[in-house]
Design an enzyme around this catalytic site. Structure first.
Site, PDB file in Angstrom:
ATOM      1  N   ASP A 204       0.789  -1.232   0.000  1.00 56.63           N
ATOM      2  CA  ASP A 204       0.000   0.000   0.000  1.00 56.63           C
ATOM      3  C   ASP A 204       0.823   1.286   0.000  1.00 56.63           C
ATOM      4  OD1 ASP A 204      -2.479   1.448   0.075  1.00 56.63           O
ATOM      5  OD2 ASP A 204      -2.192   1.788   2.206  1.00 56.63           O
TER       6      ASP A 204
ATOM      7  N   CYS B 124     -20.044  -5.515 -18.655  1.00 49.84           N
ATOM      8  CA  CYS B 124     -20.564  -5.116 -17.334  1.00 49.84           C
ATOM      9  C   CYS B 124     -20.159  -3.673 -16.999  1.00 49.84           C
ATOM     10  CB  CYS B 124     -19.993  -6.071 -16.281  1.00 49.84           C
ATOM     11  SG  CYS B 124     -20.436  -5.640 -14.599  1.00 49.84           S
TER      12      CYS B 124
ATOM     13  N   SER C 244      -7.335  -5.130 -13.682  1.00 50.35           N
ATOM     14  CA  SER C 244      -7.922  -3.910 -13.121  1.00 50.35           C
ATOM     15  C   SER C 244      -9.322  -3.763 -13.695  1.00 50.35           C
ATOM     16  CB  SER C 244      -7.072  -2.697 -13.510  1.00 50.35           C
ATOM     17  OG  SER C 244      -6.054  -2.498 -12.579  1.00 50.35           O
TER      18      SER C 244
ATOM     19  N   CYS D  18     -18.594  -0.335  -4.975  1.00 54.72           N
ATOM     20  CA  CYS D  18     -18.166  -0.853  -6.285  1.00 54.72           C
ATOM     21  C   CYS D  18     -17.617  -2.277  -6.170  1.00 54.72           C
ATOM     22  CB  CYS D  18     -17.185   0.095  -6.970  1.00 54.72           C
ATOM     23  SG  CYS D  18     -15.730   0.512  -6.009  1.00 54.72           S
TER      24      CYS D  18
HETATM   25  C1  B12 Z   1      -4.420   6.238  -3.578  1.00 51.84           C
HETATM   26  C2  B12 Z   1      -5.183   4.970  -3.271  1.00 51.84           C
HETATM   27  C3  B12 Z   1      -6.556   5.082  -3.086  1.00 51.84           C
HETATM   28  C4  B12 Z   1      -7.331   6.356  -3.431  1.00 51.84           C
HETATM   29  C5  B12 Z   1      -7.505   6.452  -4.972  1.00 51.84           C
HETATM   30  C6  B12 Z   1      -8.035   5.139  -5.599  1.00 51.84           C
HETATM   31  C7  B12 Z   1      -7.928   5.052  -7.106  1.00 51.84           C
HETATM   32  N1  B12 Z   1      -8.793   4.280  -7.717  1.00 51.84           N
HETATM   33  O1  B12 Z   1      -7.062   5.655  -7.692  1.00 51.84           O
HETATM   34  C8  B12 Z   1      -8.636   6.133  -2.616  1.00 51.84           C
HETATM   35  C9  B12 Z   1      -8.481   6.750  -1.225  1.00 51.84           C
HETATM   36  C10 B12 Z   1      -9.895   6.707  -3.259  1.00 51.84           C
HETATM   37  C11 B12 Z   1      -8.639   4.609  -2.485  1.00 51.84           C
HETATM   38  C12 B12 Z   1      -9.791   3.865  -2.314  1.00 51.84           C
HETATM   39  C13 B12 Z   1      -9.794   2.480  -2.184  1.00 51.84           C
HETATM   40  N2  B12 Z   1      -8.730   1.679  -2.035  1.00 51.84           N
HETATM   41 CO1  B12 Z   1      -6.884   2.290  -2.293  1.00 51.84          CO
HETATM   42  N3  B12 Z   1      -5.096   2.655  -2.756  1.00 51.84           N
HETATM   43  C14 B12 Z   1      -4.514   3.729  -3.181  1.00 51.84           C
HETATM   44  C15 B12 Z   1      -3.033   3.449  -3.505  1.00 51.84           C
HETATM   45  C16 B12 Z   1      -2.166   3.941  -2.328  1.00 51.84           C
HETATM   46  C17 B12 Z   1      -2.535   4.074  -4.816  1.00 51.84           C
HETATM   47  C18 B12 Z   1      -3.505   3.848  -6.003  1.00 51.84           C
HETATM   48  C19 B12 Z   1      -3.163   4.714  -7.172  1.00 51.84           C
HETATM   49  O2  B12 Z   1      -2.021   4.834  -7.542  1.00 51.84           O
HETATM   50  N4  B12 Z   1      -4.185   5.346  -7.781  1.00 51.84           N
HETATM   51  C20 B12 Z   1      -4.015   6.100  -8.986  1.00 51.84           C
HETATM   52  C21 B12 Z   1      -4.650   5.328 -10.165  1.00 51.84           C
HETATM   53  C22 B12 Z   1      -4.361   6.047 -11.481  1.00 51.84           C
HETATM   54  O3  B12 Z   1      -4.048   4.086 -10.134  1.00 51.84           O
HETATM   55  P1  B12 Z   1      -4.852   2.699  -9.950  1.00 51.84           P
HETATM   56  O4  B12 Z   1      -6.211   2.953  -9.422  1.00 51.84           O
HETATM   57  O5  B12 Z   1      -3.992   1.813  -9.133  1.00 51.84           O
HETATM   58  O6  B12 Z   1      -5.017   2.328 -11.455  1.00 51.84           O
HETATM   59  C23 B12 Z   1      -4.057   1.606 -12.190  1.00 51.84           C
HETATM   60  C24 B12 Z   1      -4.798   0.563 -13.059  1.00 51.84           C
HETATM   61  O7  B12 Z   1      -6.212   0.728 -12.943  1.00 51.84           O
HETATM   62  C25 B12 Z   1      -4.233   0.758 -14.429  1.00 51.84           C
HETATM   63  N5  B12 Z   1      -5.053   1.337 -15.490  1.00 51.84           N
HETATM   64  C26 B12 Z   1      -5.212   2.634 -15.729  1.00 51.84           C
HETATM   65  N6  B12 Z   1      -5.881   2.806 -16.872  1.00 51.84           N
HETATM   66  C27 B12 Z   1      -6.128   1.614 -17.377  1.00 51.84           C
HETATM   67  C28 B12 Z   1      -6.778   1.242 -18.538  1.00 51.84           C
HETATM   68  C29 B12 Z   1      -6.911  -0.095 -18.827  1.00 51.84           C
HETATM   69  C30 B12 Z   1      -7.589  -0.475 -20.098  1.00 51.84           C
HETATM   70  C31 B12 Z   1      -6.407  -1.059 -17.908  1.00 51.84           C
HETATM   71  C32 B12 Z   1      -6.546  -2.509 -18.171  1.00 51.84           C
HETATM   72  C33 B12 Z   1      -5.741  -0.665 -16.733  1.00 51.84           C
HETATM   73  C34 B12 Z   1      -5.611   0.676 -16.488  1.00 51.84           C
HETATM   74  O8  B12 Z   1      -3.186   1.671 -14.317  1.00 51.84           O
HETATM   75  C35 B12 Z   1      -3.418   2.538 -13.222  1.00 51.84           C
HETATM   76  C36 B12 Z   1      -2.126   3.197 -12.871  1.00 51.84           C
HETATM   77  O9  B12 Z   1      -1.161   2.192 -12.556  1.00 51.84           O
HETATM   78  C37 B12 Z   1      -3.039   1.875  -3.628  1.00 51.84           C
HETATM   79  C38 B12 Z   1      -1.748   1.181  -3.228  1.00 51.84           C
HETATM   80  C39 B12 Z   1      -0.674   1.361  -4.292  1.00 51.84           C
HETATM   81  N7  B12 Z   1       0.509   1.739  -3.864  1.00 51.84           N
HETATM   82  O10 B12 Z   1      -0.916   1.147  -5.471  1.00 51.84           O
HETATM   83  C40 B12 Z   1      -4.227   1.480  -2.689  1.00 51.84           C
HETATM   84  C41 B12 Z   1      -5.088   0.287  -3.124  1.00 51.84           C
HETATM   85  C42 B12 Z   1      -5.364   0.443  -4.590  1.00 51.84           C
HETATM   86  N8  B12 Z   1      -6.341   0.494  -2.389  1.00 51.84           N
HETATM   87  C43 B12 Z   1      -6.931  -0.584  -2.024  1.00 51.84           C
HETATM   88  C44 B12 Z   1      -8.237  -0.658  -1.475  1.00 51.84           C
HETATM   89  C45 B12 Z   1      -8.634  -1.947  -0.780  1.00 51.84           C
HETATM   90  C46 B12 Z   1      -9.119   0.432  -1.606  1.00 51.84           C
HETATM   91  C47 B12 Z   1     -10.638   0.445  -1.340  1.00 51.84           C
HETATM   92  C48 B12 Z   1     -11.355  -0.825  -1.779  1.00 51.84           C
HETATM   93  C49 B12 Z   1     -10.863   0.712   0.172  1.00 51.84           C
HETATM   94  C50 B12 Z   1     -12.315   0.881   0.591  1.00 51.84           C
HETATM   95  N9  B12 Z   1     -13.117  -0.171   0.633  1.00 51.84           N
HETATM   96  O11 B12 Z   1     -12.722   1.988   0.947  1.00 51.84           O
HETATM   97  C51 B12 Z   1     -11.085   1.688  -2.175  1.00 51.84           C
HETATM   98  C52 B12 Z   1     -11.445   1.310  -3.624  1.00 51.84           C
HETATM   99  C53 B12 Z   1     -11.765   2.514  -4.480  1.00 51.84           C
HETATM  100  C54 B12 Z   1     -11.540   2.258  -5.976  1.00 51.84           C
HETATM  101  N10 B12 Z   1     -12.612   2.031  -6.719  1.00 51.84           N
HETATM  102  O12 B12 Z   1     -10.396   2.260  -6.423  1.00 51.84           O
HETATM  103  C55 B12 Z   1      -6.121  -1.824  -2.406  1.00 51.84           C
HETATM  104  C56 B12 Z   1      -6.799  -2.474  -3.618  1.00 51.84           C
HETATM  105  C57 B12 Z   1      -6.721  -3.990  -3.659  1.00 51.84           C
HETATM  106  C58 B12 Z   1      -7.411  -4.497  -4.909  1.00 51.84           C
HETATM  107  N11 B12 Z   1      -7.866  -5.739  -4.858  1.00 51.84           N
HETATM  108  O13 B12 Z   1      -7.525  -3.799  -5.888  1.00 51.84           O
HETATM  109  C59 B12 Z   1      -4.698  -1.181  -2.717  1.00 51.84           C
HETATM  110  C60 B12 Z   1      -3.915  -1.877  -3.826  1.00 51.84           C
HETATM  111  C61 B12 Z   1      -3.916  -1.231  -1.390  1.00 51.84           C
HETATM  112  C62 B12 Z   1      -3.370  -2.638  -1.101  1.00 51.84           C
HETATM  113  N12 B12 Z   1      -2.060  -2.778  -0.934  1.00 51.84           N
HETATM  114  O14 B12 Z   1      -4.084  -3.606  -1.024  1.00 51.84           O
HETATM  115  N13 B12 Z   1      -7.383   4.097  -2.653  1.00 51.84           N
HETATM  116  S1  SF4 Z   2     -18.638  -4.530 -11.513  1.00 52.64           S
HETATM  117 FE1  SF4 Z   2     -17.104  -3.250 -12.523  1.00 52.64          FE
HETATM  118  S2  SF4 Z   2     -15.153  -4.209 -12.014  1.00 52.64           S
HETATM  119 FE2  SF4 Z   2     -16.751  -5.773 -11.604  1.00 52.64          FE
HETATM  120  S3  SF4 Z   2     -16.921  -6.920 -13.554  1.00 52.64           S
HETATM  121 FE3  SF4 Z   2     -18.433  -5.261 -13.635  1.00 52.64          FE
HETATM  122  S4  SF4 Z   2     -17.336  -3.609 -14.714  1.00 52.64           S
HETATM  123 FE4  SF4 Z   2     -15.782  -5.051 -14.007  1.00 52.64          FE
HETATM  124  S1  SF4 Z   3     -17.377   6.109  -3.931  1.00 45.98           S
HETATM  125 FE1  SF4 Z   3     -17.511   3.935  -3.355  1.00 45.98          FE
HETATM  126  S2  SF4 Z   3     -18.411   3.000  -5.193  1.00 45.98           S
HETATM  127 FE2  SF4 Z   3     -17.590   4.973  -5.835  1.00 45.98          FE
HETATM  128  S3  SF4 Z   3     -15.480   4.559  -6.543  1.00 45.98           S
HETATM  129 FE3  SF4 Z   3     -15.359   5.180  -4.383  1.00 45.98          FE
HETATM  130  S4  SF4 Z   3     -15.361   3.209  -3.303  1.00 45.98           S
HETATM  131 FE4  SF4 Z   3     -16.163   2.780  -5.352  1.00 45.98          FE
END
Ligand code: B12
Ligand code: SF4
Ligand code: SF4
Length: 344
Positions: free
Chosen positions: A129, A186, A147, A239
């Site tokens: 994390d 989905c 993802s 979500c």
């Molecule tokens: C900052 C952060 C948050 C932020 C921003 C989340 C976000 N979606 O960006 C906030 C506070 C909102 C958050 C919320 C949550 N988080 Co958080 N968070 C992080 C953290 C520290 C960094 C994520 C990040 O860099 N975000 C920036 C975006 C751009 O990156 P990304 O979401 O990871 O997206 C990547 C991919 O989706 C991919 N991607 C981008 N575009 C595309 C396009 C295509 C076609 C494809 C295939 C892929 C792709 O590339 C992106 C960049 O690498 C990580 C740990 C880490 N060091 O990675 C934990 C982490 C992602 N979080 C985690 C968790 C559990 C959560 C929550 C579920 C907690 C909760 N229940 O409240 C929620 C889920 C929200 C969500 N829908 O993402 C877990 C996720 C585990 C998993 N199975 O995915 C992590 C990995 C921590 C861990 N070590 O377990 N989080």
């Molecule tokens: S709910 Fe969202 S993440 Fe899960 S299968 Fe459907 S589109 Fe993918």
């Molecule tokens: S508000 Fe809730 S449902 Fe929406 S992206 Fe954040 S964690 Fe997922």
């Protein structure tokens, strides 16, 4: 001692299983596949006040900047699923925070795995994390999962309910193949998100996300989001709850992730009685302790404003006099919401 790469990998996966990890996969240490998507997300301001995500971007998108000579990234998954049923309580807490903090549990396992890899001749840095690694991107590359449109990483057996961790290593381990995207047509997560935070597939604007607003955000919750927060007092699972891949989820073997009775036996208004000391005791070893009493009570007041009744008014009126301005303002807001609802 430098082992044959295939033997090193077989040892790695065996030890990871013995330590309790639910999956272990390998990808190449190189610039992240979606490095550009990350940079655009940052420059569009989607990280909100999480300034730490803007620092060391070069390191975050490229593990060879973190460990010189790195060859492989090992992605690990740990199932935390505590069950579909919400525990008793007039509120919701994100499942990952129902009991003990995963950082401590996983770091202990990572230390042991690191020692084993050192014995195989590797030099590593390990994270869960908080480190400078795009954890989901490398997990996708390793085929651990993919993802989803919600950004959450999905595993074909565990669904979404697992944490990620990784070791960046100088060991040259045979990489695994990506598994591919299995969201298909989905869009359930995008439709269900209460605040429209999933602004497009694979992009969450943290500034709109309830997880960010209730955990990371330090200030007053913007009025435009208070109603949508509903009864959520820490994080958001919507979500994840709606994702069809979770029908395969199995309860975590780790009992430290199962619901903590001493928390869930309380009603929302009971939390308003917490002072700093009793807050620390109730949330000892829990991820919730990180947001401290004032942000926690801020969140409790928002939930009470949404689901509370006249019975909650005395406790809220007392909280409206709290010396912490964050608490008093949200308590006063909740009082006016309940009155508007019950006196209409
Ligand atoms: C900052 C952060 C948050 C932020 C921003 C989340 C976000 N979606 O960006 C906030 C506070 C909102 C958050 C919320 C949550 N988080 Co958080 N968070 C992080 C953290 C520290 C960094 C994520 C990040 O860099 N975000 C920036 C975006 C751009 O990156 P990304 O979401 O990871 O997206 C990547 C991919 O989706 C991919 N991607 C981008 N575009 C595309 C396009 C295509 C076609 C494809 C295939 C892929 C792709 O590339 C992106 C960049 O690498 C990580 C740990 C880490 N060091 O990675 C934990 C982490 C992602 N979080 C985690 C968790 C559990 C959560 C929550 C579920 C907690 C909760 N229940 O409240 C929620 C889920 C929200 C969500 N829908 O993402 C877990 C996720 C585990 C998993 N199975 O995915 C992590 C990995 C921590 C861990 N070590 O377990 N989080
Ligand atoms: S709910 Fe969202 S993440 Fe899960 S299968 Fe459907 S589109 Fe993918
Ligand atoms: S508000 Fe809730 S449902 Fe929406 S992206 Fe954040 S964690 Fe997922």
């Amino acid at each position: 001692m430098i082992l044959d790469p295939q033997i090193a990998k077989t040892n790695l996966t065996r030890i990871a299983r013995e330590l309790g990890f639910d999956d272990c996969r390998v990808s190449r240490a190189r610039e992240a596949t979606h490095a550009e998507a990350y940079k655009n997300w940052i420059s569009d301001g989607c990280a909100g006040d999480m300034a730490w995500l803007e620092r060391n971007i070069d390191r975050r998108v490229n593990p060879t900047e973190v460990v010189p000579g790195a060859c492989s990234v090992i992605s690990l998954a740990l199932n935390y699923f505590p069950g579909h049923e919400d525990p008793d309580g007039d509120y919701r807490i994100a499942r990952y925070a129902w009991n003990e903090d995963y950082h401590d549990i996983i770091e202990a396992k990572l230390k042991d795995l690191n020692s084993a890899l050192e014995d195989m001749g590797g030099v590593q840095r390990f994270y869960t994390d908080t480190g400078p690694v795009l954890e989901r991107d490398f997990a996708t590359d390793s085929g651990l999962g993919w993802s989803g449109k919600s950004c959450v990483q999905i595993h074909k057996e565990m669904g979404t309910w697992f944490f990620l961790a990784e070791l960046i290593t100088t060991l040259d381990l045979p990489p695994d193949q990506p598994f591919g995207d299995h969201c298909g047509k989905c869009t359930r997560c995008m439709v269900a998100c209460p605040t429209d935070a999933i602004t497009e597939p694979h992009r969450v604007d943290a500034r709109r996300c309830i997880s960010y607003l209730t955990i990371e955000y330090l200030g007053p919750i913007p009025l435009e989001f208070r109603k949508q927060i509903g009864d959520r007092i820490y994080g958001c699972d919507t979500c994840l709850d709606v994702c069809p891949w979770n029908r395969f989820a199995k309860i975590s073997r780790e009992t430290k992730f199962h619901a903590r009775q001493s928390v869930f036996q309380n009603r929302l208004r009971d939390f308003l009685e917490l002072d700093d000391e009793s807050f620390r005791i109730m949330f000892a070893k829990s991820p919730i302790k990180r947001i401290k009493r004032n942000r926690f009570l801020r969140n409790v007041c928002v939930a009470l404003g949404n689901v509370g009744t006249k019975k909650d008014l005395p406790a809220l009126t007392r909280a409206a006099g709290d010396e912490d301005a964050l608490i008093s303002e949200h308590a006063a807001w909740a009082v006016s919401e309940i009155k508007a609802r019950t006196e209409a």
